[in-house]
Design a protein around this motif. Structure first.
Motif, PDB file in Angstrom:
ATOM      1  N   TYR A  36       0.848  -1.185   0.000  1.00  0.00           N
ATOM      2  CA  TYR A  36       0.000   0.000   0.000  1.00  0.00           C
ATOM      3  C   TYR A  36       0.890   1.244   0.000  1.00  0.00           C
ATOM      4  N   ILE A  37       0.570   2.211  -0.852  1.00  0.00           N
ATOM      5  CA  ILE A  37       1.244   3.508  -0.763  1.00  0.00           C
ATOM      6  C   ILE A  37       0.344   4.449   0.019  1.00  0.00           C
ATOM      7  N   LEU A  38       0.957   5.311   0.809  1.00  0.00           N
ATOM      8  CA  LEU A  38       0.219   6.205   1.703  1.00  0.00           C
ATOM      9  C   LEU A  38       0.486   7.655   1.320  1.00  0.00           C
ATOM     10  N   PRO A  39      -0.414   8.582   1.672  1.00  0.00           N
ATOM     11  CA  PRO A  39      -1.596   8.358   2.519  1.00  0.00           C
ATOM     12  C   PRO A  39      -2.832   7.927   1.751  1.00  0.00           C
ATOM     13  N   SER A  40      -2.736   7.699   0.446  1.00  0.00           N
ATOM     14  CA  SER A  40      -3.922   7.364  -0.352  1.00  0.00           C
ATOM     15  C   SER A  40      -4.435   5.944  -0.085  1.00  0.00           C
ATOM     16  N   LYS A  41      -3.582   5.093   0.541  1.00  0.00           N
ATOM     17  CA  LYS A  41      -3.927   3.699   0.807  1.00  0.00           C
ATOM     18  C   LYS A  41      -4.246   2.952  -0.493  1.00  0.00           C
ATOM     19  N   THR A  42      -3.466   3.259  -1.518  1.00  0.00           N
ATOM     20  CA  THR A  42      -3.639   2.607  -2.814  1.00  0.00           C
ATOM     21  C   THR A  42      -2.851   1.304  -2.843  1.00  0.00           C
ATOM     22  N   LEU A  43      -3.519   0.219  -3.184  1.00  0.00           N
ATOM     23  CA  LEU A  43      -2.877  -1.093  -3.229  1.00  0.00           C
ATOM     24  C   LEU A  43      -2.215  -1.295  -4.587  1.00  0.00           C
ATOM     25  N   LEU A  44      -0.912  -1.624  -4.557  1.00  0.00           N
ATOM     26  CA  LEU A  44      -0.160  -1.849  -5.787  1.00  0.00           C
ATOM     27  C   LEU A  44       0.540  -3.200  -5.742  1.00  0.00           C
ATOM     28  N   GLY A  69      10.370  28.885  -1.389  1.00  0.00           N
ATOM     29  CA  GLY A  69      11.805  28.639  -1.416  1.00  0.00           C
ATOM     30  C   GLY A  69      12.201  27.173  -1.398  1.00  0.00           C
ATOM     31  N   LYS A  70      11.222  26.252  -1.468  1.00  0.00           N
ATOM     32  CA  LYS A  70      11.514  24.819  -1.466  1.00  0.00           C
ATOM     33  C   LYS A  70      10.942  24.176  -2.727  1.00  0.00           C
ATOM     34  N   GLU A  71      11.581  23.090  -3.150  1.00  0.00           N
ATOM     35  CA  GLU A  71      11.145  22.405  -4.363  1.00  0.00           C
ATOM     36  C   GLU A  71      10.197  21.253  -4.035  1.00  0.00           C
ATOM     37  N   TYR A  72       9.153  21.162  -4.820  1.00  0.00           N
ATOM     38  CA  TYR A  72       8.158  20.105  -4.679  1.00  0.00           C
ATOM     39  C   TYR A  72       7.955  19.442  -6.040  1.00  0.00           C
ATOM     40  N   VAL A  73       7.315  18.285  -6.002  1.00  0.00           N
ATOM     41  CA  VAL A  73       7.001  17.610  -7.259  1.00  0.00           C
ATOM     42  C   VAL A  73       5.554  17.109  -7.194  1.00  0.00           C
ATOM     43  N   ARG A  74       4.815  17.463  -8.229  1.00  0.00           N
ATOM     44  CA  ARG A  74       3.423  17.043  -8.360  1.00  0.00           C
ATOM     45  C   ARG A  74       3.361  15.958  -9.437  1.00  0.00           C
ATOM     46  N   PHE A  75       2.649  14.863  -9.148  1.00  0.00           N
ATOM     47  CA  PHE A  75       2.612  13.752 -10.098  1.00  0.00           C
ATOM     48  C   PHE A  75       1.392  12.877  -9.847  1.00  0.00           C
ATOM     49  N   ASP A  76       1.093  12.027 -10.802  1.00  0.00           N
ATOM     50  CA  ASP A  76       0.021  11.043 -10.683  1.00  0.00           C
ATOM     51  C   ASP A  76       0.626   9.649 -10.635  1.00  0.00           C
ATOM     52  N   VAL A  77       0.321   8.906  -9.582  1.00  0.00           N
ATOM     53  CA  VAL A  77       0.688   7.485  -9.558  1.00  0.00           C
ATOM     54  C   VAL A  77      -0.287   6.769 -10.491  1.00  0.00           C
ATOM     55  N   ALA A  97      -3.387  11.321  -7.420  1.00  0.00           N
ATOM     56  CA  ALA A  97      -2.577  12.540  -7.395  1.00  0.00           C
ATOM     57  C   ALA A  97      -1.751  12.629  -6.110  1.00  0.00           C
ATOM     58  N   TYR A  98      -0.476  12.982  -6.267  1.00  0.00           N
ATOM     59  CA  TYR A  98       0.429  13.192  -5.136  1.00  0.00           C
ATOM     60  C   TYR A  98       1.151  14.526  -5.309  1.00  0.00           C
ATOM     61  N   ASP A  99       1.504  15.120  -4.191  1.00  0.00           N
ATOM     62  CA  ASP A  99       2.256  16.377  -4.191  1.00  0.00           C
ATOM     63  C   ASP A  99       3.204  16.323  -2.994  1.00  0.00           C
ATOM     64  N   LEU A 100       4.493  16.088  -3.273  1.00  0.00           N
ATOM     65  CA  LEU A 100       5.452  15.831  -2.197  1.00  0.00           C
ATOM     66  C   LEU A 100       6.703  16.688  -2.358  1.00  0.00           C
ATOM     67  N   PRO A 101       7.428  16.913  -1.252  1.00  0.00           N
ATOM     68  CA  PRO A 101       8.706  17.622  -1.356  1.00  0.00           C
ATOM     69  C   PRO A 101       9.696  16.824  -2.213  1.00  0.00           C
ATOM     70  N   LEU A 102      10.449  17.540  -3.009  1.00  0.00           N
ATOM     71  CA  LEU A 102      11.478  16.900  -3.831  1.00  0.00           C
ATOM     72  C   LEU A 102      12.692  16.616  -2.962  1.00  0.00           C
ATOM     73  N   LYS A 103      13.061  15.350  -2.854  1.00  0.00           N
ATOM     74  CA  LYS A 103      14.215  14.972  -2.032  1.00  0.00           C
ATOM     75  C   LYS A 103      15.514  15.261  -2.783  1.00  0.00           C
ATOM     76  N   ARG A 104      15.561  14.840  -4.024  1.00  0.00           N
ATOM     77  CA  ARG A 104      16.744  15.045  -4.865  1.00  0.00           C
ATOM     78  C   ARG A 104      16.409  14.584  -6.268  1.00  0.00           C
ATOM     79  N   GLU A 105      17.365  14.680  -7.165  1.00  0.00           N
ATOM     80  CA  GLU A 105      17.216  14.125  -8.507  1.00  0.00           C
ATOM     81  C   GLU A 105      18.365  13.159  -8.760  1.00  0.00           C
ATOM     82  N   MET A 106      18.080  12.117  -9.493  1.00  0.00           N
ATOM     83  CA  MET A 106      19.113  11.109  -9.737  1.00  0.00           C
ATOM     84  C   MET A 106      19.118  10.717 -11.206  1.00  0.00           C
ATOM     85  N   LYS A 107      20.253  10.216 -11.637  1.00  0.00           N
ATOM     86  CA  LYS A 107      20.396   9.767 -13.018  1.00  0.00           C
ATOM     87  C   LYS A 107      20.420   8.240 -13.046  1.00  0.00           C
TER      88      LYS A 107
END
Length: 248
Positions: A36-44, A69-77, A97-107
């Motif tokens: 389950y992903i939270l907080p949506s409680k979506t079963l994957l 002054g902080k970076e966020y990322v909006r996305f759809d699971v 729909a999710y909207d979370l703080p951006l932790k970092r970017e990776m390659k």
């Protein structure tokens, strides 16, 4: 003789240490499990992949933005709908729909033969809470479109270490979602109890405040009455003094 005792002691210590370490590890998870992903409680359906270092989740409409002054990322699971008895409907796609703080970017290095001109794929990384086997963990996931893969969620080695999971590639769906569902029910009940307690405390505080105001009001009335009586007494005394002066 002493050397043999030392060797036996070291062997016994090694066995005990190994047993203690193994006691903290759940063995026998399948290579695909319910998460389950939270907080949506979506079963994957999640693929537990020891060949991948990091985890990734199927995401579309990814948008990185700045707020305060902080970076966020909006996305759809984005994932195939999971219907009754855990069956997936490939003809029905669901988005959460999710909207979370951006932790970092990776390659991430693209696989050989993939239809892309870039050698690396740059992906946003977020921290996402998940429920697995009745426990909640916060894991790092990178965001990428996995709609062309069989599983919308991939748990890599870093996440598997957090979960204390050892994978049996011959198994699949060794745990269902019942443990997480029981945990959700418990958390909801505790939340209701906290809210009920807060409401009760507010009511009690209001009642105490009203009672205090009533006591204060009574006290004020008594003071006003006493003051009025004193004023009447003073007036009577003044009248008496005036009469005495007139007589003189």
């Amino acid at each position: 003789m002493k050397a043999n005792k030392i060797i036996k002691h070291l062997a016994l210590s090694t066995i005990l240490m190994t047993s203690t370490a193994m006691a903290n590890i759940k063995t026998g998870y399948g290579y695909v499990e319910n998460v389950y992903i939270l907080p949506s409680k979506t079963l994957l359906d999640a693929k537990l992949d020891t060949g991948a270092g990091v985890s990734s989740i199927s995401a579309t409409n990814i948008h990185v933005y700045e707020k305060d002054g902080k970076e966020y990322v909006r996305f759809d699971v984005t994932h195939e709908a999971i219907e009754q008895q855990g069956k997936r409907n490939k003809d029905k796609v669901e988005k959460v729909a999710y909207d979370l703080p951006l932790k970092r970017e990776m390659k991430i290095k693209n696989r050989a033969g993939e239809d892309t001109k870039d050698q690396y794929d740059e992906r946003p990384v977020v921290e996402m809470p998940v429920c697995f086997d009745g426990k909640i963990y916060t894991i790092e996931v990178n965001l990428t479109d996995r709609t062309h893969f069989d599983y919308p969620l991939l748990l890599g080695r870093k996440a598997l270490i957090q979960l204390g999971a050892v994978i049996d590639p011959a198994q699949k769906f060794t745990v269902d979602g019942s443990a997480c569902e029981a945990l959700f029910a418990k958390m909801a009940k505790e939340q209701e109890e906290r809210e009920a307690k807060e409401v009760k405390e507010v009511k009690e505080a209001t009642i105490n405040s009203d009672q205090k105001n009533d006591v204060t009001g009574v006290s004020d009335n008594k003071s006003k009455k006493l003051q009025k009586e004193n004023d009447v007494s003073d007036e009577a005394s003044n009248d008496s003094n005036t009469n005495d002066m007139d007589k003189q």
